[in-house]
Design a protein around this motif. Structure first.
Motif, PDB file in Angstrom:
ATOM      1  N   ALA A 326       0.139  37.940  -3.920  1.00 41.54           N
ATOM      2  CA  ALA A 326      -0.590  39.162  -3.598  1.00 41.54           C
ATOM      3  C   ALA A 326      -1.878  39.238  -4.407  1.00 41.54           C
ATOM      4  O   ALA A 326      -1.896  38.944  -5.605  1.00 41.54           O
ATOM      5  CB  ALA A 326       0.279  40.390  -3.868  1.00 41.54           C
ATOM      6  N   LEU A 327      -2.949  39.627  -3.733  1.00 38.92           N
ATOM      7  CA  LEU A 327      -4.270  39.776  -4.346  1.00 38.92           C
ATOM      8  C   LEU A 327      -4.649  41.252  -4.294  1.00 38.92           C
ATOM      9  O   LEU A 327      -4.677  41.846  -3.212  1.00 38.92           O
ATOM     10  CB  LEU A 327      -5.307  38.950  -3.585  1.00 38.92           C
ATOM     11  CG  LEU A 327      -4.995  37.460  -3.400  1.00 38.92           C
ATOM     12  CD1 LEU A 327      -5.950  36.841  -2.390  1.00 38.92           C
ATOM     13  CD2 LEU A 327      -5.078  36.730  -4.732  1.00 38.92           C
ATOM     14  N   ASP A 328      -4.917  41.844  -5.456  1.00 33.55           N
ATOM     15  CA  ASP A 328      -5.334  43.240  -5.475  1.00 33.55           C
ATOM     16  C   ASP A 328      -6.716  43.356  -6.101  1.00 33.55           C
ATOM     17  O   ASP A 328      -7.146  42.492  -6.870  1.00 33.55           O
ATOM     18  CB  ASP A 328      -4.326  44.108  -6.240  1.00 33.55           C
ATOM     19  CG  ASP A 328      -4.248  43.732  -7.713  1.00 33.55           C
ATOM     20  OD1 ASP A 328      -4.992  44.318  -8.512  1.00 33.55           O
ATOM     21  OD2 ASP A 328      -3.441  42.841  -8.069  1.00 33.55           O
ATOM     22  N   LEU A 445       7.283  45.943  -4.462  1.00 29.54           N
ATOM     23  CA  LEU A 445       7.739  44.688  -3.860  1.00 29.54           C
ATOM     24  C   LEU A 445       8.360  43.779  -4.920  1.00 29.54           C
ATOM     25  O   LEU A 445       7.825  43.648  -6.020  1.00 29.54           O
ATOM     26  CB  LEU A 445       6.568  43.964  -3.190  1.00 29.54           C
ATOM     27  CG  LEU A 445       5.933  44.642  -1.971  1.00 29.54           C
ATOM     28  CD1 LEU A 445       4.740  43.830  -1.499  1.00 29.54           C
ATOM     29  CD2 LEU A 445       6.950  44.809  -0.853  1.00 29.54           C
ATOM     30  N   ASP A 446       9.458  43.139  -4.579  1.00 23.28           N
ATOM     31  CA  ASP A 446      10.123  42.212  -5.498  1.00 23.28           C
ATOM     32  C   ASP A 446       9.730  40.778  -5.168  1.00 23.28           C
ATOM     33  O   ASP A 446       9.386  40.450  -4.024  1.00 23.28           O
ATOM     34  CB  ASP A 446      11.650  42.355  -5.393  1.00 23.28           C
ATOM     35  CG  ASP A 446      12.123  43.747  -5.809  1.00 23.28           C
ATOM     36  OD1 ASP A 446      11.502  44.319  -6.729  1.00 23.28           O
ATOM     37  OD2 ASP A 446      13.089  44.253  -5.203  1.00 23.28           O
ATOM     38  N   GLY A 447       9.797  39.923  -6.174  1.00 22.06           N
ATOM     39  CA  GLY A 447       9.565  38.500  -5.964  1.00 22.06           C
ATOM     40  C   GLY A 447       8.136  38.133  -5.642  1.00 22.06           C
ATOM     41  O   GLY A 447       7.883  37.103  -5.011  1.00 22.06           O
ATOM     42  N   VAL A 448       7.186  38.970  -6.070  1.00 22.67           N
ATOM     43  CA  VAL A 448       5.778  38.756  -5.747  1.00 22.67           C
ATOM     44  C   VAL A 448       5.023  38.289  -6.986  1.00 22.67           C
ATOM     45  O   VAL A 448       5.227  38.822  -8.081  1.00 22.67           O
ATOM     46  CB  VAL A 448       5.130  40.054  -5.213  1.00 22.67           C
ATOM     47  CG1 VAL A 448       3.653  39.832  -4.895  1.00 22.67           C
ATOM     48  CG2 VAL A 448       5.871  40.541  -3.979  1.00 22.67           C
ATOM     49  N   ALA A 449       4.160  37.301  -6.811  1.00 21.26           N
ATOM     50  CA  ALA A 449       3.237  36.891  -7.880  1.00 21.26           C
ATOM     51  C   ALA A 449       1.898  37.562  -7.602  1.00 21.26           C
ATOM     52  O   ALA A 449       1.337  37.420  -6.515  1.00 21.26           O
ATOM     53  CB  ALA A 449       3.086  35.373  -7.912  1.00 21.26           C
ATOM     54  N   TRP A 450       1.382  38.298  -8.603  1.00 20.34           N
ATOM     55  CA  TRP A 450       0.172  39.101  -8.412  1.00 20.34           C
ATOM     56  C   TRP A 450      -1.024  38.484  -9.107  1.00 20.34           C
ATOM     57  O   TRP A 450      -0.900  37.860 -10.151  1.00 20.34           O
ATOM     58  CB  TRP A 450       0.387  40.514  -8.969  1.00 20.34           C
ATOM     59  CG  TRP A 450       1.246  41.367  -8.101  1.00 20.34           C
ATOM     60  CD1 TRP A 450       2.587  41.604  -8.238  1.00 20.34           C
ATOM     61  CD2 TRP A 450       0.839  42.082  -6.939  1.00 20.34           C
ATOM     62  NE1 TRP A 450       3.037  42.419  -7.252  1.00 20.34           N
ATOM     63  CE2 TRP A 450       1.975  42.735  -6.422  1.00 20.34           C
ATOM     64  CE3 TRP A 450      -0.388  42.218  -6.285  1.00 20.34           C
ATOM     65  CZ2 TRP A 450       1.927  43.527  -5.298  1.00 20.34           C
ATOM     66  CZ3 TRP A 450      -0.439  43.013  -5.160  1.00 20.34           C
ATOM     67  CH2 TRP A 450       0.715  43.662  -4.675  1.00 20.34           C
ATOM     68  N   ARG A 451      -2.191  38.719  -8.528  1.00 19.98           N
ATOM     69  CA  ARG A 451      -3.444  38.326  -9.172  1.00 19.98           C
ATOM     70  C   ARG A 451      -4.527  39.343  -8.790  1.00 19.98           C
ATOM     71  O   ARG A 451      -4.714  39.643  -7.607  1.00 19.98           O
ATOM     72  CB  ARG A 451      -3.883  36.927  -8.748  1.00 19.98           C
ATOM     73  CG  ARG A 451      -5.068  36.387  -9.571  1.00 19.98           C
ATOM     74  CD  ARG A 451      -5.322  34.938  -9.219  1.00 19.98           C
ATOM     75  NE  ARG A 451      -6.389  34.342  -9.995  1.00 19.98           N
ATOM     76  CZ  ARG A 451      -6.229  33.723 -11.164  1.00 19.98           C
ATOM     77  NH1 ARG A 451      -5.020  33.655 -11.700  1.00 19.98           N
ATOM     78  NH2 ARG A 451      -7.252  33.190 -11.802  1.00 19.98           N
ATOM     79  N   SER A 452      -5.209  39.860  -9.809  1.00 24.20           N
ATOM     80  CA  SER A 452      -6.283  40.816  -9.559  1.00 24.20           C
ATOM     81  C   SER A 452      -7.581  40.068  -9.306  1.00 24.20           C
ATOM     82  O   SER A 452      -7.917  39.117 -10.017  1.00 24.20           O
ATOM     83  CB  SER A 452      -6.447  41.753 -10.764  1.00 24.20           C
ATOM     84  OG  SER A 452      -5.311  42.585 -10.897  1.00 24.20           O
TER      85      SER A 452
END
Length: 1019
Positions: A326-328, A445-452
């Motif tokens: 996921a990209l925020d 959300l579970d199991g998500v790798a995040w990056r801003s």
């Protein structure tokens, strides 16, 4: 014209760091001896073009057991490197609190390596596979092994490991191209050797298996899988991952796709690939995988680290569960473009196709799609007939999961608003890569790798301009382009709109758009095109917030600086720091603030413009009160911090209130760190207060900025604030505050070498003090006036003033002022050849400063004591005092005094005949002074370097530095330094056999020294 410290006749050195360190100049090897020298140089080269703090060089130099003198040893090492490397002083540049290597890309193998990789990937995107393969191979040929051959220590080894990963990724891309080009047999040897080096890297092993199979060696390919399984079991206790296992199965069944290219045929050279249609326009034909990713933007730039993160995360071994990334980021930050670029780059890894959907979480005029509606659109884009899509939620969800189960696809869920909206679209069982973009971070959300996704750096933003406008249009307006990108703040949406406006208006210059953008009240209007703009992107985020969060956002948006901390937020919001931090974190979650260091947050310039537009007609009184609270906070905290930094200074509280707010600023290091962190915010606060007519704050705050600048040397900006402070105090009719700001402004101008301006303001301050009958202020202003007059060579008048101030300070009990007047007195006495008196004055000053724990002024006093002792030939004692001054200067990080202290040390070492050590200290003084604008000490530093070079017999270099010192001294009216420069030029000319020139220089020097009454013993 190049300065005298640059040798343009020396060859440009070349550096190699991909392996053992090699430095060559004119085909000759330049030796770099000692582990510390090699590590420092390599660390600087790894970050070529960027500032590397001294702390980072210290960490690179020692793994453990740091010596107390680590900082000093690093600086000495840098000085040695400058003297050893051809063009060393212009290659290793002092920049702020660190150093920066300034070289061209062709001088460094790492830069060439990276450039070739970029060129290869660009060629690959354009379908030019032969050129891509050639560039990949040329880049890999530069690799000679780990950086410093694996002996670089913890920090450098970590950087080397990252480079090794990049190299392996590039190698795999090259081998993929070779396999597809029918060259599998030719590369199996290279691949096998690389696999032996990295036996646990499954992606590399997979390339070897594929190459062996394509070259007719099916059995050997299967044996490689068996080897991989044994290695993984022995080393890690795991089985091979899904990709390698799947490849093994495909080889066993002789899958036809392994014998031909698995992706689309590359287009002919020079013709870009046809973009895939968007999900809304694409329906897969029966039997064909869907291809629904939108076209990749032509001017996409940067995001290399983000793309690598996506690629590496996608390559991690799976277990029949989707990889969810996921990209925020704030609106306009380029999340969608990044996700689309990543999806295109990874498409070949996912043979079952790709799907894209805009969930309209933040789309003007549209409501966010429900999961139910999104499932219908995705199934339709995948080619499922409409009559087969259930019309009830449970049936449709089951149909979606049934479709995607077991498939290996790329699924892009763009512009999501909430976790609930996305949760029903994530595959339950699949090897699909799910890329989510959203403004807020969807923490449900579970199991998500995040990056801003943050702002683009200037180089990447400039590439967008260059792609849209072309080099020719930018070539003559580089400064304007730089300012344009600053005004866009690295926001890709803003840069693209600005570029588009210029492209559509070929008669406009870049400067014209810049001038329109400078007006912050209309900036957002200028950054709007065809209904798309920064303002509309931000408005959607603002409208989704609850009322109390909107109010907080409006108030926080009136912080004048780029960054704010929780205490500043608490002042603006009129609450406690815990509540303020909660509010700040909520705004981070919706991506209207950016979290920096713990407790510190950043507000984008365009977000601030948006806030001020929204607040223009809202809550005017509430905003005004919030700004006053923030300014009150700044004044209280800054006064407290500077009282700690300058013990014994006069406190200014006309209302009798105590500005001290908490004990945490009672420690010098904490107080200095607070001033460092809040300097920019306070400078902006002075501007804001002055413009809004908040005169009391505009008059009070600049005083503290002036004091802080005396340590940190940012006098140009501090003086601008002090100018406003003087005017504000005059409008208030506050003579004490006017006198304070005049004095601090004068000293800031003195440090910049603007002596006439400094004297004029000090004389005005002296007169104001006399009118107020304020004996303390009168004495303080006279002391500063004496200091300025001494610099101008009016030694007798300066001597009389400081003698009088010293006497009056003793009578009035003004300890700090007495110490500073004694310190200045010792310098004047030394210049007049009264060395015994100078020693007594300096020793008394040192004792005074020790009694009140005043470190900054003690540096001056110790330097003056060293000079007086040198005058009497007491060289060992003089060096001891110079070293003590240097230790104090480095301990409290004082860039304003460091060049002079280093020069003082070099002068003593020269008199002692220790010329090699003197040269190191002089070079360091010169490098430190060169990183700053012209100031009061630069002439003295060049004089010292000239003396060292003369003693070394380098007459040409000595003459260059003496001439430069003379030019600076004349421009700044530094009469004593001017005379010393002429004296040095005379001696150099005489030694060089230029008798007539020597006579003229000596005559001019004698005339100046005579007018100042400086005896020959002090010249």
């Amino acid at each position: 014209m190049p300065g005298p410290d640059r040798d343009l006749t020396s060859p440009q050195p070349e550096f190699a760091v991909l392996g053992s360190l090699e430095v060559r100049a004119d085909r000759e090897t330049v030796p770099v001896n000692g582990a510390l020298q090699r590590r420092v140089l390599v660390m600087l080269l790894l970050e070529a073009g960027r500032v590397v703090p001294v702390s980072r060089l210290v960490a690179a130099g020692w793994d453990d057991d740091l010596p107390d003198s680590a900082d000093h040893q690093v600086r000495k090492t840098v000085a040695k490197l400058r003297s050893r490397l051809p063009r060393g002083p212009e290659i290793i540049i002092t920049d702020g609190a660190g150093y920066r290597v300034a070289i061209e890309p062709e001088q460094l193998d790492l830069a060439r390596h990276r450039g070739l990789l970029d060129e290869a990937r660009s060629a690959l995107r354009g379908g030019e596979t032969p050129r891509a393969a050639a560039c990949f191979r040329a880049a890999l040929a530069l690799w000679r092994g780990p950086v410093l051959s694996g002996d670089g220590g913890r920090v450098i080894d970590a950087a080397s490991a990252a480079l090794e990963q990049q190299r392996l990724t590039a190698a795999e891309q090259l081998y993929d191209l070779c396999i597809e080009a029918g060259e599998a047999a030719e590369i199996t040897g290279e691949l096998r050797a690389l696999v032996e080096e990295h036996p646990l890297r499954e992606t590399l092993r997979g390339r070897l298996m594929h190459a062996l199979y394509r070259s007719g060696q099916q059995a050997a390919a299967l044996e490689e899988f068996a080897r991989a399984r044994r290695h993984l079991a022995d080393e890690l206790g795991i089985d091979p991952g899904v990709e390698l296992t799947d490849l093994h199965a495909r080889i066993l069944r002789q899958d036809a796709s392994l014998s031909r290219p698995t992706g689309p045929e590359p287009p002919p050279s020079g013709h870009p690939a046809r973009p895939a249609p968007a999900a809304t326009d694409a329906s897969a034909r029966p039997g064909e995988p869907p291809c629904g990713i939108p076209f990749d933007v032509r001017d996409f730039s940067g995001r290399t680290a983000d793309l690598q993160w996506v690629s590496e995360a996608a390559a991690a071994p799976g277990s029949r569960v989707p990889t969810i990334l996921a990209l925020d980021g704030m609106g306009g930050s380029g999340k969608t473009a990044l996700a689309v670029r990543a999806a295109h780059q990874l498409a070949e890894r996912y043979p079952d196709g790709s799907l894209f959907i805009d969930l309209h979480g933040f789309t003007p005029g549209q409501h966010p799609l429900s999961a139910f509606d999104a499932q219908r659109d995705l199934l339709a884009a995948a080619g499922v007939p409409g009559d087969e899509i259930p019309t009830v939620p449970a049936g449709r969800a089951a149909r979606w999961q049934a479709y995607i189960r077991g498939r290996r696809m790329v699924l892009v869920l763009d512009n999501a608003a909430s976790s609930e909206q996305v949760r029903g679209l994530i595959p339950a069982s699949s090897d699909t890569l799910v890329l989510i973009t959203s403004r807020p971070r969807l923490t449900g959300l579970d199991g998500v790798a995040w990056r801003s996704v943050g702002a683009l750096d200037e180089a990447d933003s400039r590439q967008i301009l260059r792609t849209t406008l072309g080099d020719d249009r930018l070539r003559d307006e580089l400064d304007a382009a730089h300012e344009l990108l600053q005004l866009c703040g690295g926001l890709p949406l803003a840069v693209r709109i600005a570029a588009a406006r210029l492209a559509n208006r070929p008669h406009w210059t870049v400067r014209r758009l810049v001038e329109r953008l400078r007006d912050h009240t209309r900036r957002l209007d200028e950054l709007t095109s065809e209904g798309r703009g920064v303002a509309s992107a931000l408005l959607l985020s603002y409208q989704t917030m609850p009322d109390d969060q909107r109010t907080a956002f409006l108030l926080l948006g009136h912080h004048p600086g780029r960054c704010l901390d929780v205490e500043e937020a608490a002042a603006l919001l009129d609450t406690d720091v815990v509540t303020a931090e909660t509010v700040l974190e909520e705004l981070v979650d919706v991506r209207l603030l950016e979290a920096r260091d713990p407790g510190v947050y950043a507000l984008h310039d365009l977000v601030r413009s948006f806030v001020q537009r929204v607040a223009r007609d809202e809550r005017t009184r509430e905003v005004g009160q919030a700004v006053r609270r923030l300014l009150d906070h700044y004044v209280r905290r800054a006064e407290h911090a500077c009282d700690t930094l300058f013990p014994g200074r006069r406190s200014v509280h006309p209302d009798g209130a105590d500005a001290r707010t908490g004990a945490e600023l009672d420690h010098r290091e904490t107080a200095l760190r607070w001033m460092d962190q809040h300097r920019d915010g306070m400078l902006a606060a002075v501007d804001a207060a002055y413009e809004e007519g908040l005169l009391w704050h505009a008059a009070r705050l600049p005083r503290e900025l002036g004091f802080h600048s005396s340590i940190r040397a940012y006098d140009a900006s501090a003086n601008a604030a002090l100018d406003k402070g003087v005017d504000a105090a005059r409008q208030l009719g506050d003579r004490p505050l006017t006198r304070l700001n005049l004095t601090n402004l004068a000293m800031g101008k003195w440090r910049l070498g603007q002596l006439s301006d400094a004297v004029a303001r000090l004389e005005e301050a002296v007169e104001l003090s006399r009118q107020m009958a304020d004996e303390h202020s009168h004495a303080a202003c006279q002391a500063r006036l004496g200091q300025a007059l001494s610099s101008m060579g009016e030694l007798e008048r300066a001597l009389q003033l400081n003698q009088e101030v010293s006497r009056r300070a003793a009578e009035l009990g003004l300890t700090r002022l007495g110490g500073s007047s004694l310190s200045t007195l010792s310098l004047i006495q030394a210049r007049l050849g009264r060395f015994d008196e100078a020693i007594r004055s300096a020793e008394q000053a040192v004792a005074v400063f020790a009694s009140i724990e005043e470190v900054q002024l003690s540096v001056d006093a110790l330097s003056n004591l060293s000079q007086a002792m040198e005058g009497l030939g007491r060289f060992d004692e003089a060096l001891e005092r110079a070293d003590a001054a240097l230790e104090s200067c480095e301990r409290i990080s004082m860039p304003s005094l460091l060049p002079l202290v280093l020069a003082r040390r070099a002068d003593v070492l020269t008199r002692m005949g220790k010329l090699e050590e003197a040269a190191l200290s002089a070079d360091q003084a010169l490098a430190t002074a060169a990183s700053r604008s012209d100031d009061i000490h630069r002439a003295a530093v060049h004089l010292t370097v000239g003396r060292v070079r003369y003693a070394q017999g380098e007459l040409d270099h000595a003459r260059d530095h003496q001439a430069l010192a003379h030019e600076i001294a004349c421009r700044m009216e530094l009469r004593y330094d001017e005379a010393c420069a002429l004296w040095g030029l005379a001696r150099t000319a005489e030694t060089g056999g230029q008798a007539e020139l020597a006579r003229r220089h000596r005559s001019a020097a004698d005339d100046l020294f005579a007018r100042m009454k400086v005896p020959e013993t002090a010249r």
